[in-house]
Motif scaffolding. Structure first.
Motif, mmCIF file in Angstrom:
data_model
loop_
_atom_site.group_PDB
_atom_site.id
_atom_site.type_symbol
_atom_site.label_atom_id
_atom_site.label_comp_id
_atom_site.label_asym_id
_atom_site.label_seq_id
_atom_site.Cartn_x
_atom_site.Cartn_y
_atom_site.Cartn_z
ATOM 1 N N PRO A 76 41.788 42.372 71.128
ATOM 2 C CA PRO A 76 42.553 43.184 70.162
ATOM 3 C C PRO A 76 42.282 42.776 68.717
ATOM 4 N N GLU A 77 41.860 41.516 68.517
ATOM 5 C CA GLU A 77 41.574 41.091 67.138
ATOM 6 C C GLU A 77 40.407 41.875 66.548
ATOM 7 N N ARG A 80 42.062 44.979 65.338
ATOM 8 C CA ARG A 80 42.900 44.773 64.160
ATOM 9 C C ARG A 80 42.045 44.576 62.914
ATOM 10 N N LYS A 85 40.157 54.676 59.191
ATOM 11 C CA LYS A 85 41.183 55.635 58.775
ATOM 12 C C LYS A 85 40.834 57.053 59.201
ATOM 13 N N ASN A 328 37.658 31.640 73.323
ATOM 14 C CA ASN A 328 37.727 31.169 74.698
ATOM 15 C C ASN A 328 38.715 31.969 75.551
ATOM 16 N N LYS A 329 38.265 33.117 76.015
ATOM 17 C CA LYS A 329 39.047 33.922 76.948
ATOM 18 C C LYS A 329 38.063 34.811 77.691
#
Lengths: 551, 274
Positions: A76-77, A80, A85, A328-329
């Motif tokens: 998700p980062e 974000r 737009k 790390n995921k």
């Protein structure tokens, strides 16, 4: 309405046109003959001295379906940090390495791409994949269905089923999932992973089914050949990313015994074990065999430095790679006993020996492979880097001094072991047009696409000829999709909906008797719900389904 | 110099991002320059004066008057100065803050002190969920600083918290300190279910005995931890509202856990509690 594109320099490799000044006429979404002198031309667009090519085709890009959706959720980062737009013509979106569907379509169109193919559609995820692809605006889409690790296929094979029965199963799967080709990922390996095998070489046996990857490759290439599917088996081979896997790759190239085969993201399969660090380039050896064997085609899967996310069905190799996850995921999962899914975020670093050498290996492959009709430009989006890095990659291929400057900024040990500096080849515009337009269209059997002949679909990209090829390919002057002006000076003018490309090979419907039993006994959906009909597919948003011919 | 006072003069229909109005970002601007700033609101950029009456000139001390729950990111990434908010302080209050002080005289929304790495936030009312917690992708939440909440707090206080101190004088929701990596959370009121779920290290101090603890927390018996005497004394010094901490007894019932995540964390239940 008749539109004339006047005075452009046309690059159309399908017809051998190499930079000739030609006028192009568009009517009702197609390219037409020069009309008679007294015909009224509604609109004349002056493209004098601009470069005119067909709309580009991306043969291997993960843009929809389970894999990429899980990748989106995992980072998700990324979304974000890159909000897009809403504008008058486009919807809002987000994401850089795994962009949202709308943003994917806009960014492809803005680069002059008009067709994209999702190479890893799980049969059980087909509905999700098509729903997502229907959301992607402007570009045409299609998907390759994954076979070779699914339980039903392996059962057939281990029972020694007749090739005819397997052909029927392959064709049935393509029908019900609305696919245009078939891909196999780590043949048998994903399944073997579920029986605790952590490695499966070309001639190793799956512990449970006692089947080798070689057998799977032979059976599937034979099936597609028999069915006449235009695109040959799309192979993501064994041992992805393992140092020394070049031998496996060379063996795989021979394993199909002359039948056509497409080997995808070959950069990840071209590693040797020479040198102090036991990691070296196998590009030269692979390119040599590739050049000799005309039955093969490849795409490269070039890596690009920076943050990305690797999304693959190959959870055997992704499980191995998870120790390198950055951040790390990671995810590794089974999907409906059909195949797997492994997602590992990754950052390629130019000062890292291995990453720098991967970059060199990809470019070596591009430059040593001599037939642009059989090699396609990809970064295996998003695995090697996001598709938005294509213009940069094209500049690397077309501009020797730029490439050498880049090379000098990399890890020094990698510079010493690569022979990239000694390769002087520069791709020409004609070759770029071949590998990004004509060749993919030919390989996928897309009649009427990837060229600018009379009757072709009017997917046209027009560039200003700049010395800096990155700038040139980043921002086309005009992009037409089916004759409609979509992009002007790199900005979306209107959004349209593309079409879905499929093929429908003939088969014996009797296969459903076997499948019905299997579905009722083992799977979570019934056979009837598994199928995606044409009407259902149209209801997702892309109204037209184009069925291409099988030979 | 008088504090810079921003008084909301309009009922908001959509959220408004106030991350640009911090002592750091406004440093060196005079009132006219501040009045010329723009804010993203309702899909377009509008002048700050359409939303706020702006008075005062000290950008190191910013006051939001008549605040709204549609505000977001007040005090974003601030490193110095102070912000006072009257009314609802909105979501993401003090996100990425590394210094300075925020005083909210009212409630605050979700994601209070997200990624905070220093400074202090005091809330006099209640807060919603995820105070000091990590956003879904983040591996660490709040990593330093002090957050005090005089009212009640919602769920997931200090989820994946790495360091720092959160004090709640009221009650807490469920999953307090879930997946906590380190740091300290004090809840004087009642706490909800699953306190300390998946915590690796860190300390959760509860003023009241919870109805139920997770099965993965093991009793280590009743202890008199002299450290707590020192600790409470320090807390008593951080403000008038916390003076009663110095009277607390250092006797606690210690539970170690979450043993499904290494078990190096602890939940300390004050013994004078019922």
């Amino acid at each position: 309405m008749l539109t004339k594109l006047s005075g452009g320099m046309v690059y159309d490799p399908m017809h051998g046109v190499n930079g000739k000044r030609r006028d192009i006429y568009i009517r009702d979404g197609r390219i037409v003959r020069k009309p008679s002198a007294n015909t009224n031309i509604d609109k004349i667009i002056d493209v004098n001295n601009k470069i005119v090519m067909a709309g580009a085709i991306d043969i291997h890009t993960h843009i929809g379906g389970g894999n990429i959706n899980i990748a989106r959720m995992l980072v998700p980062e990324d979304h974000r940090a890159d909000p897009v737009k809403r504008t008058k013509n486009t919807r809002a979106g987000s994401g850089y390495v795994a962009p949202s569907t709308f943003t994917t379509g806009y960014r492809y169109a803005e680069m002059g791409y008009t067709s994209c193919f999702e190479p890893a559609m799980l049969a059980s995820n087909a509905r999700q994949t098509h729903l997502e692809m229907a959301d992607i605006p402007i570009v045409d889409t299609g998907a390759y269905v994954l076979l070779g690790n699914d339980d039903f296929f392996l059962r057939l094979l281990s029972k020694g089923a007749d090739q005819q029965l397997i052909n029927d199963y392959v064709a049935w799967t393509m029908h019900v999932t609305q696919a245009i080709a078939v891909k196999v990922v780590n043949p048998g390996g994903i399944n073997a992973f579920k029986f605790n095998q952590r490695k499966l070489d070309l001639d190793d046996s799956n512990k449970y089914y006692d089947i080798t990857p070689r057998k799977i490759l032979k059976t599937l290439t034979r099936a597609l050949h028999d069915l006449g599917v235009p695109h040959p088996l799309h192979v993501h081979g064994c041992n992805l990313g393992v140092p020394g896997n070049m031998q496996t790759t060379l063996d795989t190239m021979q394993a199909v015994e002359g039948l056509p085969m497409h080997m995808t993201h070959i950069q990840f399969h071209s590693y040797g074990t020479e040198g102090d660090r036991k990691f070296s380039s196998g590009a030269a050896a692979i390119a040599e065999v590739f050049n000799k064997n005309k039955n093969l085609s490849i795409d490269v899967g070039q890596i690009m430095f920076g943050q990305t996310i690797t999304a693959s069905g190959d959870n055997m190799m992704q499980y191995k790679a998870h120790v390198h996850a950055h951040p790390n995921k990671w995810v590794s999962m089974d999907i409906e006993c059909d195949a797997g899914c492994g997602i590992v975020p990754f950052r390629y670093r130019d000062k890292n020996f291995v990453n720098a050498l991967q970059w060199c290996i990809g470019l070596e492959t591009f430059l040593l492979a001599d037939d642009p009709w059989r090699i396609f430009l990809t970064t295996d989006h998003p695995n090697g880097g996001p598709f938005t890095s294509y213009p940069h990659l094209i500049r690397l291929l077309m501009d020797k001094s730029f490439r050498h400057d880049m090379l000098l900024s990399l890890n020094r040990h990698a510079q010493k072991v690569t022979n990239l500096a000694s390769i002087d080849r520069e791709y020409t515009l004609y070759e770029i047009a071949t590998m990004t337009r004509a060749a993919p269209a030919k390989s996928l059997g897309l009649s009427g696409y990837g060229h600018l002949g009379i009757g072709a679909n009017a997917d046209i990209t027009i560039y200003t000829d700049l010395k800096n090829k990155e700038k040139m390919f980043e921002r086309p002057e005009y992009v037409f999709k089916s004759g409609q002006l979509i992009v002007r000076k790199g900005k979306i003018q209107q959004t349209t909906s593309g079409i879905t490309h499929t093929v429908k090979p003939e088969f014996d419907r009797g296969i459903e008797r076997h499948l019905k039993k299997y579905f009722d006994r083992y799977l979570t959906v019934s056979l009837g719900n598994f199928k995606i009909s044409d009407d259902e597919l149209r209801s997702y948003g892309k109204k037209t389904i184009k069925i291409h011919a099988c030979q | 110099m008088s504090p810079l006072i921003l008084t909301l003069k309009k009922r908001l229909v959509t959220r408004v991002d106030l991350s640009s109005l911090t002592p750091d970002r406004l440093n060196g601007l005079n009132v006219n320059a501040i009045k010329a700033l723009k804010l993203d609101y309702s899909g377009k950029q509008i002048a700050i004066t359409e939303l706020f009456d702006v008075t005062g000139d000290d950008t190191d001390s910013i006051h939001f008057r008549r605040s709204s729950r549609a505000f977001t990111k007040i005090g974003y990434a601030m490193t110095k100065g102070s912000i006072e908010v009257r009314g609802h302080a909105g979501d993401y209050l003090g996100q990425k803050m590394s210094g300075g002080r925020i005083n909210a005289r009212g409630e605050a929304g979700n994601w209070l002190a997200n990624k905070m790495s220093g400074g202090r936030i005091d809330i006099s009312g209640n807060v919603a969920d995820f105070a000091g917690a990590a956003l879904p992708d983040e591996t660490q939440g709040m990593s330093d600083g002090i957050v005090t909440i005089r009212g009640n707090a919602g769920d997931r206080i200090g989820d994946r918290m790495r360091r720092g101190l959160i004090i709640v004088l009221g009650n807490a929701g469920d999953f307090t300190g879930s997946r906590m990596i380190a740091g300290t959370i004090i809840i004087l009121g009642k706490s909800g279910h699953q306190t300390g779920y998946g915590m690796k290290r860190g300390t959760i101090i509860l003023g009241k005995k919870p109805q139920k603890l997770l099965a993965t927390f093991n009793s280590c018996g009743k202890l008199k931890m002299e450290f707590l005497r020192v600790f409470y004394k320090q807390i008593a010094n951080i403000g008038r509202r916390f003076a009663h901490f110095k009277d607390f007894s250092p006797e606690v019932h210690r539970y170690a856990g979450d043993s499904s995540a290494g078990g190096k964390g602890e939940i300390l239940i004050m013994l004078h509690a019922t």
